[in-house]
Design a protein around this motif. Structure first.
Motif, mmCIF file in Angstrom:
data_model
loop_
_atom_site.group_PDB
_atom_site.id
_atom_site.type_symbol
_atom_site.label_atom_id
_atom_site.label_comp_id
_atom_site.label_asym_id
_atom_site.label_seq_id
_atom_site.Cartn_x
_atom_site.Cartn_y
_atom_site.Cartn_z
ATOM 1 N N GLU A 24 0.846 -1.194 0.000
ATOM 2 C CA GLU A 24 0.000 0.000 0.000
ATOM 3 C C GLU A 24 0.877 1.237 0.000
ATOM 4 O O GLU A 24 1.782 1.350 0.832
ATOM 5 N N ARG A 325 -7.947 -2.889 3.235
ATOM 6 C CA ARG A 325 -8.607 -1.750 3.878
ATOM 7 C C ARG A 325 -10.105 -1.786 3.577
ATOM 8 O O ARG A 325 -10.527 -2.186 2.481
ATOM 9 N N LEU A 326 -10.904 -1.360 4.537
ATOM 10 C CA LEU A 326 -12.341 -1.245 4.346
ATOM 11 C C LEU A 326 -12.642 0.134 3.773
ATOM 12 O O LEU A 326 -12.312 1.155 4.393
ATOM 13 N N TYR A 327 -13.262 0.163 2.611
ATOM 14 C CA TYR A 327 -13.646 1.431 1.982
ATOM 15 C C TYR A 327 -15.120 1.690 2.244
ATOM 16 O O TYR A 327 -15.952 0.774 2.171
ATOM 17 N N ARG A 341 -13.795 7.208 2.147
ATOM 18 C CA ARG A 341 -12.889 6.963 3.272
ATOM 19 C C ARG A 341 -12.403 5.524 3.250
ATOM 20 O O ARG A 341 -12.984 4.669 2.593
ATOM 21 N N LYS A 342 -11.338 5.252 4.025
ATOM 22 C CA LYS A 342 -10.865 3.889 4.233
ATOM 23 C C LYS A 342 -10.326 3.777 5.656
ATOM 24 O O LYS A 342 -9.900 4.762 6.265
ATOM 25 N N ASN A 344 -8.438 0.614 8.539
ATOM 26 C CA ASN A 344 -7.953 -0.728 8.810
ATOM 27 C C ASN A 344 -9.055 -1.480 9.543
ATOM 28 O O ASN A 344 -9.457 -1.078 10.636
ATOM 29 N N SER A 353 -10.522 6.587 10.501
ATOM 30 C CA SER A 353 -10.513 6.417 9.055
ATOM 31 C C SER A 353 -9.764 7.562 8.386
ATOM 32 O O SER A 353 -9.622 8.656 8.946
ATOM 33 N N GLY A 408 -6.884 4.183 -3.768
ATOM 34 C CA GLY A 408 -6.743 4.443 -2.339
ATOM 35 C C GLY A 408 -6.123 5.764 -1.988
ATOM 36 O O GLY A 408 -5.863 6.028 -0.811
ATOM 37 N N THR A 413 -8.075 8.785 -7.377
ATOM 38 C CA THR A 413 -9.531 8.677 -7.310
ATOM 39 C C THR A 413 -10.127 9.580 -8.377
ATOM 40 O O THR A 413 -9.877 10.784 -8.388
#
Length: 514
Positions: A24, A325-327, A341-342, A344, A353, A408, A413
């Protein structure tokens, strides 16, 4: 609170909790440089053929049908890949059948025709079995299963004996088990009893797990792990709250009354990020709608982040797990746009976040237009996370649906394409990955109407796949489904009804290289 802070401090010192994951970027990386007119490498690695009509399953009556509507029977529905073949339901003029296709006209045929006054729906793959609901006069609507052959297609159980139909829904695979609901009500205007059932494909293994009682089940369910179902149920005592089931009556229980009493927490968008770890969106008076998580226990069902402190909430909606990562997106009250946002998702760490980018509302001066994340519409292509973002209005029509991509970071983006819809009642979750390189989706422009498009995750690598219904008329493509060496979809070319279409995919050499 002190213990919570101590744990967070320890986590910050442990590699992998707070910092970037392996691979990452720790700094923002610019978008790929592609000179105007260049074709990105993904187009060279994956060959897409010309889309074609697979079979005229529903011959049009005379006189010819009117111009195509977004969704109108008859049409193929519930497309699924099963054992390397496409299976789907075909219901026409009161006759239902289970069909299969290998992408050729001779290989597209009815596996089982249920005759007059019948229908087929709810195709769901569980391991080496394909479950579905079929109705016919002597049995009503009941649970069926197939191995893909006519001889291997059979009734699982006549749950409601005789010609009376069973009201079944919410089909969800959990490991090797199918979970589903049975609704019992003599009056459609009254709240009926709801039962949770499970099946292994045999009559003896198709049993009621538990009578949940009077209430409603919302189709917000997912597998927490290979043994546990996470689902949302609303009853008079607790309101709309999260539940879990391990397939036993004792193990089917309210997980947590997040919004205490009969008020609703409105559980939505459950997303499994690890074996036994699931995130979802919920609301309660103290924090508003925020991001929650659960490990299937009461103590492990907790607020993941109070992104916007106070009762207003952030309206958090999970998108996907991407590169560890959780988006998720939150709603920006200033313009009713979205913020990407993202974070862990490791439950042992509690970092805040990271804001990736603001996704502005294209209609900031229209107070009735607001961003939301439609269900589905997510794909990972060419090292990018692709997702759709919609804008609702006070009426039935959507103001806009957009396709976004990210790696990310803010600089990676970007808006890939808008608009994706141009009429009401159109499925917006049509984004589906072909493979690691490309994805298909539906989009619209003035010259072609709404047609199938293809993308490699970049604006320059996004183009019209085929003008199925030539000119500005719409073909309304949807249900893109990969099966074997084809991407199948449903579309209307203006001559036929909604029919089964396919596009050849030549990626076997590319897969071998990997």
């Amino acid at each position: 609170m002190r213990v919570w802070l101590q744990v967070a401090w320890v986590c910050a010192l442990v590699a992998g909790c707070g910092g970037p994951l392996p691979g990452e970027p720790s700094h923002e990386v610019g978008s790929d440089e592609i000179a105007p007119g260049d074709v990105s490498a993904q187009w060279k690695r994956t060959g897409l053929g010309t889309p074609f009509l697979v079979e005229d399953i529903f011959p049009p009556p005379l006189p010819p049908p009117p111009p195509p509507l977004p969704i109108k029977d008859p049409l193929p529905t519930f497309l699924v890949d099963f054992r390397g073949r496409l299976f789907f339901a075909a219901n026409i003029f009161g006759e239902g059948a289970l069909w299969r296709s290998d992408g050729t006209a001779p290989g597209t045929f009815a596996v089982r025709d249920f005759g007059t006054d019948s229908s087929v729906s709810s195709l769901t793959v569980v391991g080496d079995r394909l479950f579905f609901v079929a109705s016919e006069p002597t049995l009503g609507a009941e649970l069926w299963v197939t191995d893909g052959t006519s001889g291997g297609t059979r009734l699982v159980r006549d749950i409601t004996p005789g010609p009376t139909s069973s009201d079944l829904g919410g089909f969800t695979r959990v490991g090797d088990t199918l979970f589903f609901y049975r609704h019992l009500s003599t009056d459609p205007l009254e709240v009926g009893l709801l039962e949770l059932w499970k099946s292994d494909g045999t009559r003896s293994g198709t049993v009621r797990v538990k009578e949940l009682g009077p209430g409603f089940a919302f189709f917000e369910q997912a597998a927490l792990d290979d043994d546990t179902l996470f689902f949302a149920f609303e009853d008079a005592e607790h309101g709309f709250e999260p539940w879990v089931s391990d397939g036993t009556a004792r193990g089917t229980r309210l997980l947590k009354d997040i919004n205490p009493g009969p008020a609703r927490s409105g559980v939505t968008r459950p997303l499994r990020v690890d074996d036994g770890l699931l995130y979802f969106s919920a609301e309660e008076p103290e924090h508003g709608r925020e991001l929650w998580r659960t490990d299937g226990t009461l103590s492990g069902t907790e607020l993941a982040e109070d992104t916007v402190p106070g009762p207003t909430g952030s309206e958090a909606q999970p998108i996907a797990l991407f590169e560890g990562r959780l988006y998720f997106v939150t709603l920006e009250p200033a313009d009713r746009g979205a913020r990407l946002r993202k974070l862990n998702p490791d439950p042992d760490c509690h970092p805040r976040s990271t804001v990736i980018e603001d996704l502005p509302n294209p209609f900031p001066d229209v107070p009735t237009v607001s961003a939301f994340l439609p269900l589905g519409g997510v794909a990972e292509v060419n090292g990018r996370l692709l997702f759709t973002l919609a804008y609702s209005t006070s009426g039935p029509a959507l103001a806009d649906v957009q396709l976004w991509a990210t790696r990310g970071t803010r600089q990676t983006t970007e808006l890939v394409r808008r608009r994706l819809v141009n009429a009401i009642d159109i499925p917006v979750t049509t984004l589906t990955a072909v493979n690691e390189d490309l994805a298909l989706f539906a989009a619209t422009d003035e010259a072609h109407g709404q047609e199938p498009w293809v993308t490699d995750g970049t604006p320059r690598g996004t183009r019209l796949l085929k003008d199925v219904n030539p000119g500005p008329a719409n073909s309304f493509p949807f249900d893109f489904t990969r099966s074997g060496d084809f991407m199948f979809f449903v579309a209307n070319d203006g001559v036929h009804f909604h029919e089964l279409w396919a596009v050849p995919v030549n990626d076997r050499g590319h897969r071998a290289e990997r």
